[in-house]
Design a protein around this motif. Sequence first.
Motif, mmCIF file in Angstrom:
data_model
loop_
_atom_site.group_PDB
_atom_site.id
_atom_site.type_symbol
_atom_site.label_atom_id
_atom_site.label_comp_id
_atom_site.label_asym_id
_atom_site.label_seq_id
_atom_site.Cartn_x
_atom_site.Cartn_y
_atom_site.Cartn_z
ATOM 1 N N PRO A 16 0.830 -1.216 0.000
ATOM 2 C CA PRO A 16 0.000 0.000 0.000
ATOM 3 C C PRO A 16 0.865 1.268 0.000
ATOM 4 N N TYR A 17 1.446 1.574 -1.150
ATOM 5 C CA TYR A 17 2.392 2.676 -1.264
ATOM 6 C C TYR A 17 1.812 4.024 -0.845
ATOM 7 N N TYR A 19 -0.700 4.757 1.209
ATOM 8 C CA TYR A 19 -0.892 4.852 2.660
ATOM 9 C C TYR A 19 0.449 5.005 3.374
ATOM 10 N N SER A 64 -3.275 -2.498 -4.285
ATOM 11 C CA SER A 64 -2.558 -1.447 -3.579
ATOM 12 C C SER A 64 -3.505 -0.331 -3.142
ATOM 13 N N SER A 68 -4.487 0.488 0.755
ATOM 14 C CA SER A 68 -4.269 1.860 1.239
ATOM 15 C C SER A 68 -5.560 2.435 1.801
ATOM 16 N N TYR A 71 -6.327 0.639 5.245
ATOM 17 C CA TYR A 71 -5.491 1.114 6.348
ATOM 18 C C TYR A 71 -5.832 2.561 6.706
ATOM 19 N N ASN A 72 -6.192 3.351 5.727
ATOM 20 C CA ASN A 72 -6.608 4.719 6.009
ATOM 21 C C ASN A 72 -7.898 4.724 6.827
ATOM 22 N N ILE A 94 -5.781 9.927 -0.844
ATOM 23 C CA ILE A 94 -5.475 8.598 -1.394
ATOM 24 C C ILE A 94 -5.929 8.502 -2.840
ATOM 25 N N SER A 98 -3.282 8.234 -5.890
ATOM 26 C CA SER A 98 -3.389 6.985 -6.653
ATOM 27 C C SER A 98 -3.666 7.256 -8.131
#
Length: 127
Positions: A16-17, A19, A64, A68, A71-72, A94, A98
Amino acid sequence: MRRILPFIIFTIYCIPYVYLSMQKDFEDDSKANYIIMAIVTIALSYLSGLIRADLSLVLGNIVSFSTSYFYNALRLPDPKWEKYFSPFNSVEQIVIVSLAALVLQMIVYTLARKRAKRYIRNATISK
């Protein structure tokens, strides 16, 4: 080897880049992870274009983004987290990052596909 490299690309894409970049930005006030994210995803999209790993690129970006976003969502109850990313909220951040990364990846992917086709065409002609 034909199936291993696309799987490796997919696996690296699943990180998850966005995040992680936002988290580093929040914790250390550092934009370094955004640069690392851009470099890694550009390199992966270039490699995907060269070996025609379309599915790895698409599915990796979906996973991904989803991780993200997940997790956000876990961090949303923290008011400091939400206020830090103004004028956007963290969900908008995000989505924007993205989408920007995806546009950049598509450009690099297209250039890599053209280069691969040219290389294959030249290799075929020289034989």
